[in-house]
Scaffold this motif. Structure first.
Motif, PDB file in Angstrom:
ATOM      1  N   ALA B  68       0.846  -1.105  -0.130  1.00  0.00           N
ATOM      2  CA  ALA B  68       0.004   0.012   0.022  1.00  0.00           C
ATOM      3  C   ALA B  68       0.760   1.191   0.010  1.00  0.00           C
ATOM      4  O   ALA B  68       0.559   2.067  -0.657  1.00  0.00           O
ATOM      5  N   ALA B  69       1.880   1.161   0.753  1.00  0.00           N
ATOM      6  CA  ALA B  69       2.765   2.618   0.932  1.00  0.00           C
ATOM      7  C   ALA B  69       3.413   2.752  -0.556  1.00  0.00           C
ATOM      8  O   ALA B  69       3.347   4.068  -0.898  1.00  0.00           O
ATOM      9  N   ALA B  70       3.708   2.049  -1.120  1.00  0.00           N
ATOM     10  CA  ALA B  70       4.208   2.308  -2.654  1.00  0.00           C
ATOM     11  C   ALA B  70       3.213   2.677  -3.691  1.00  0.00           C
ATOM     12  O   ALA B  70       3.498   3.389  -4.509  1.00  0.00           O
ATOM     13  N   ILE B  71       2.085   2.261  -3.439  1.00  0.00           N
ATOM     14  CA  ILE B  71       0.917   2.636  -4.112  1.00  0.00           C
ATOM     15  C   ILE B  71       0.453   3.803  -3.882  1.00  0.00           C
ATOM     16  O   ILE B  71       0.220   4.617  -4.931  1.00  0.00           O
ATOM     17  N   VAL B  72       0.382   4.248  -2.718  1.00  0.00           N
ATOM     18  CA  VAL B  72       0.324   5.632  -2.485  1.00  0.00           C
ATOM     19  C   VAL B  72       1.037   6.608  -2.923  1.00  0.00           C
ATOM     20  O   VAL B  72       0.853   7.707  -3.597  1.00  0.00           O
ATOM     21  N   GLU B  77       2.559  10.582  -7.099  1.00  0.00           N
ATOM     22  CA  GLU B  77       3.565  11.110  -8.117  1.00  0.00           C
ATOM     23  C   GLU B  77       2.864  11.006  -9.677  1.00  0.00           C
ATOM     24  O   GLU B  77       3.099  12.068 -10.462  1.00  0.00           O
ATOM     25  N   ALA B  78       2.151   9.894 -10.011  1.00  0.00           N
ATOM     26  CA  ALA B  78       1.603   9.837 -11.268  1.00  0.00           C
ATOM     27  C   ALA B  78       0.531  10.391 -11.603  1.00  0.00           C
ATOM     28  O   ALA B  78       0.178  11.056 -12.586  1.00  0.00           O
ATOM     29  N   TYR B  79      -0.345  10.965 -10.697  1.00  0.00           N
ATOM     30  CA  TYR B  79      -1.613  11.677 -10.829  1.00  0.00           C
ATOM     31  C   TYR B  79      -1.522  12.880  -9.735  1.00  0.00           C
ATOM     32  O   TYR B  79      -1.799  12.659  -8.713  1.00  0.00           O
TER      33      TYR B  79
END
Lengths: 226, 226
Positions: B68-72, B77-79
């Motif tokens: 989850a931490a990497a997804i956040v 960053e991407a959006y």
């Protein structure tokens, strides 16, 4: 003055020391055992763990940062020389996945039943290591090393084709386990070849010179040709 | 098509669903129980955990991201619309410290002996919850709530003066525990007042509508006035 509260044998603390060196930054190192805290560690990190980095942020203001993952993100954002996270979204995600792997999964499945059992417990004077835990940890380590061997047969560095924060995390963790001679390097040639490259980096030298009183490392520990 | 592999009651999965909504992004939700994996979860996340987000990155290429931490970090960053990490180094570090607090410390000290014991164990058909573990988890939860009550007496949001990813992490974890009626809201008025604000966000509505078959939540669960 930048200060790092750390333990020399703690993999997460080693990550931050290597990152600081790779970034060309220095810090005063303050050895801090969380189980002996008189309240001063809890005051800068309510979770009462090391590492904690206290820094004068380039954007102003003193900041106390923990845990290791947040310190790495902070240092890579605040000091942009020698970036340790790649530039593309996909590569950054892969790097963070593997950093989390070490900080959480590897810490829990491998370090706790081996490194923490052998070193922390000794420093806490809480008796002999639990043989059953050591056995479980050793089995888990073999599984993890298999996975990293497979990764390193398919890519040059842990998270891809460039050196990154994931290599630093891996080197920090593997070096701490190598201190207690837990890694059968010859069974994992791709990991061994990668670790030889890591060992030759100046940022690893300081780490490999640390010694724990009464607990010497194996003779190959700081040998570049192991 | 963006896909999120998740479990509805899993706090880390809830974090990602709330972040997606706050960012104005949608994803197909695929309910995935790691303990029933036939290899397809392990193929996109070798740690074999949820959540995993599979996305067509804006910079090109499909990417499978966990935990989850990497997804956040990836989504923020991407959006770049509606940023969920603050702009200054110090505030970003504080937000990440508290996100880690939930994903690691709170998960281990509170969720594992309570939520995992009450819900995951039931879904795995592994028998009744262990009463001793429930007692330990309940005591740990009271300690954590005391800490968050203190934080929220001194700041408007979990990590400072603005809504951030740390509020999302806290709301995801507290909502999962509230489903099993584990939180004595009236003992922690500052946390209750903050949670009432969170509950009224559209991003929380979808989460609060989920039900587990045969295990209804308490009547106040999705009530804004609780």
């Amino acid at each position: 003055m930048r200060i790092l509260y750390h333990m020399p044998h703690d993999p997460a603390s080693r990550i931050v020391r290597i990152v600081l060196f790779e970034k060309g930054l220095t810090a005063r190192l303050v050895e801090t055992r969380p189980w002996q805290d008189d309240g001063s560690l809890a005051a800068i990190n309510p979770a009462c763990t090391v590492p904690v980095l206290v820094d004068e942020a380039p954007t102003g203001g003193e900041v106390a940062i923990s845990p290791a993952a947040a310190i790495v993100e902070y240092l890579d954002e605040a000091y942009t020389a020698s970036p340790l996270l790649p530039s593309t979204s996909a590569a950054r995600a892969e790097t963070r996945r593997l950093c989390s792997w070490f900080n959480e999964k590897f810490e829990r499945e491998v370090n706790e039943p081996t490194l923490r059992e052998r070193i922390d417990k000794r420093l806490m004077r809480r008796g002999q290591p639990d043989y059953e835990l050591l056995k479980q940890g050793t089995a888990a380590l073999a599984w993890h090393l298999d996975y990293f061997a497979w990764l390193l047969e398919n890519r040059s560095w842990i998270a891809g084709e460039r050196f990154s924060a994931a290599d630093i995390a891996a080197a920090a963790h593997f070096s701490a386990l190598d201190y207690i001679d837990a890694i059968a390097w010859d069974k994992f040639p791709s990991v061994k070849e990668w670790y030889a490259r890591l060992k030759s980096r100046p940022s690893m030298r300081q780490i490999l010179q640390d010694r724990i009183n009464g607990l010497p490392p194996p003779s190959h520990y700081d040998n570049l040709d192991f």
